[in-house]
Motif scaffolding. Sequence first.
Motif, PDB file in Angstrom:
ATOM      1  N   ASN A 129       0.876  -1.186   0.000  1.00 45.82           N
ATOM      2  CA  ASN A 129       0.000   0.000   0.000  1.00 45.82           C
ATOM      3  C   ASN A 129       0.896   1.213   0.000  1.00 45.82           C
ATOM      4  O   ASN A 129       1.501   1.592   1.025  1.00 45.82           O
ATOM      5  N   PRO A 172      -1.166   5.531   1.886  1.00 41.95           N
ATOM      6  CA  PRO A 172      -2.133   5.366   2.988  1.00 41.95           C
ATOM      7  C   PRO A 172      -2.985   6.630   3.182  1.00 41.95           C
ATOM      8  O   PRO A 172      -2.519   7.753   2.925  1.00 41.95           O
ATOM      9  N   ASN A 218      -7.756   2.851   6.717  1.00 38.76           N
ATOM     10  CA  ASN A 218      -7.019   1.933   5.854  1.00 38.76           C
ATOM     11  C   ASN A 218      -7.525   0.541   6.164  1.00 38.76           C
ATOM     12  O   ASN A 218      -7.369   0.043   7.273  1.00 38.76           O
ATOM     13  N   ASN A 238      -5.251  -2.990   8.283  1.00 37.93           N
ATOM     14  CA  ASN A 238      -5.381  -1.811   9.127  1.00 37.93           C
ATOM     15  C   ASN A 238      -4.993  -2.099  10.575  1.00 37.93           C
ATOM     16  O   ASN A 238      -4.712  -1.203  11.350  1.00 37.93           O
ATOM     17  N   ASN A 282      -1.526  -0.744  11.423  1.00 34.75           N
ATOM     18  CA  ASN A 282      -1.226   0.692  11.338  1.00 34.75           C
ATOM     19  C   ASN A 282      -0.613   1.165  12.648  1.00 34.75           C
ATOM     20  O   ASN A 282      -0.926   0.661  13.731  1.00 34.75           O
ATOM     21  N   ASN A 296       1.224   3.064   7.638  1.00 39.56           N
ATOM     22  CA  ASN A 296       0.522   1.814   7.370  1.00 39.56           C
ATOM     23  C   ASN A 296       1.406   0.613   7.628  1.00 39.56           C
ATOM     24  O   ASN A 296       2.536   0.756   8.109  1.00 39.56           O
TER      25      ASN A 296
END
Length: 768
Positions: free
Chosen positions: A68, A71, A122, A126, A129, A168
């Motif tokens: 990802n 973020p 996210n 998630n 995170n 993230n």
Amino acid sequence: NALWLSSAQGIIKYSAEKDVLEIYDLSDGLPANEFLRTSKLYSSSGRVYFGGASGATTFNPDKLKTVNTVPPNVIITGFKLFDKPVEVGDSTGILKYSIETTEKISLDYNQNILTINFSMPNFIKNGKNSYYYRLIGLEKDWTQTSKTSVSYTIQQGGDYRFEVKGVNENGVPTEEVTYLEIKVASAPWKTWWAYTIYGLAIFGAFGIFVYFFRSKLVLQHKLELEKRESSNQEELNRHKLQFFTNVSHEFRTPLTLISGPLQKLLEDYKGPHKLFKQLLVIKKNTDQLNKLINELLDFRKFEDSQMKLRVAESNIVEFLREIFLSFSLQAKMQEYTYTFETDEESILAYFDSEKLEKVFYNLLSNAFKHTPKGGEICLKIQKDDNNLNIVVKDSGDGMEASELNKIFNQFYEIQGQRNYGQFKYSSGIGLAIVKSIVELHKGKVSVVSEEGKGSEFSVTLPLAKKHFAEDEIVKEFKDGDMSHYVTEQVKVEDYIPDFSNIAEIKDEDKKCILVVEDNVGIASFIKDVLSDYYNVDVAENGLIGYQMAITKHPNLIISDMMMPEMDGLELCAKLKADIRTSHIPFVLLSARTSLVHKYDGLESGADDYLFKPFQVKELLLKCKNIINTHNRLKEKFVNSNIFHPADLPVNSIDETMMNKAFQLVKDNISNEFFGVDEFSSGLGVSRSLLFTKIKAWTNQTPNDFILSIRIKQAAIMIELGSYNIAEVGYKVGFKDPSYFSKIFKKHLNVTPKVYSERFKNSYNTMDE
């Protein structure tokens, strides 16, 4: 290129080329972490199937996004105060809009415990995170956390900025930092104006400290100067006091030369009563001057520690009661509530009666002096195991608190106090002497007073003799000054009379004397002594004596001072105030030899004062002189051609009545019908009282009195020569000239004609 494996911890991807192992679990979206070992399938379409207790999980490894790169930014999702959520539009009034769109909030000084919730939207891993946050104004460095909330306690008002950013699962941070500006109001005591006040207070306190420090230095300097000045003043006062003492000794000689002849002049005085009163004023002030000199000399003795005690054991209750009773007449005259209270009727103590008498006479006289009419005065005696407490309490003017520690200082007089009654003289050393005498007795004196509510003086004295030196203790009463406090029967053999200078009195000339004495022995002795010369009646107390004086009208009354029912002072004052007996001479007898008691007796109206024990000769001479003096004044009226009412032996009540009687006869001098009835009616008295008073004043009947005034007035008119003898007779109330001539000759031993010629010869001589 990769090997996918299932395990009890999730799905594992292993890259043999890179030798990298990746594990996917619940945080990556799997329904569970545990899979069955044999439950797996790889389809021709490229999808992989894994089975487990929670069901089957399938995904295409080729299409799985593993990184990802962008973020989303962190969003502030909630705000709490004291762990309570703050909503839009609630009672706190903090949020006007939702917290997600709010950039700035304001808090009060007491809203200082807060919690901020945040999140990063996210949905790819998630759970992995992480966040970085800080509160600018409270901290500078970032703090990392995996939690989605943070709490702060703000103790100082000001502007703060909360910042938060996210990272993230791949370690990629958010592009922007999310912030919330927080303005916290300062507490009132922490504002700039509060600190200004604090600064001013500190500066003022410092200034006050400096002021008082300087004042202390100045005061210390002044105290040092005052100490030196006081020492110098004390030395100067000592020299002044020594000078006054020396001068006082010198005053005694001329004062004695004044008071001695003055006393003789008063005893032999036969002039007008008005002048006699002036002589009494001189005598009173001479005695007062002598008293002040004695006080000053006594005070000097105390100052030089030359005053020695002569104590003996005696009943102090009886001693104080006699002093108390000596003021009873003054108390009745001023309508005081005058009380004497004691725990016991007999309390033996060691004291010097002569000196202690000055203490309580001074305290009581001060109470009378500063208590208005109708007030309360009390003398209270209280005893404990070792001490005696004597209290003199009054309801008078009282004193200010600032004066209480000064009143025992020498020459100090209370400011602004009024004086009541007869005790108005003050030397300013009375209470100083009181303190010195009490301290000589190893006691102490104190005062409690409130302005407008009276004063209470307390004298505490030890009961035992161990406080006194052997040379201060009197072994026998007779060697001390205590004997006159002990009631004893008077023995005739103690008094051997000397009759050498006593003229015999004929039986027919005997006068009547009333003796008022509660001691049977003394009363019998006095009656035996006087019976050879006078008719003597005896009354056992003042009340009976008063009644006998009214009914018998004696020529002289001799009364003891201390008696039940009515004491001698009250009896004297009552008889002198009664028109029926005011003319009777009065002699007081007392065992109290102090001058203060003699003054009390004389001020009550007594004609003389006789101390116990007395000499018989002294008693007889006093009776003879008093009666003869009154008789001579009566004879003077009868034999004199000119009549002056003030020449008669009368007090103020008699003088008023006598002047009225004289004026009444004079106003009716030409009225031949003016007789005894008109005379008594004009004076407003009965015939019997008129006869008693005229007889007491002039030794005449009322008729003779009227005739005497007529003849005296006629003689004056004949002397002037303005009228002939017949006209003179008419003008003085005689309508018969021969009767006028007869009465004129009877009174003046000469006829009106011969009397007139005597003055005609004088006029002729003057004309030549």
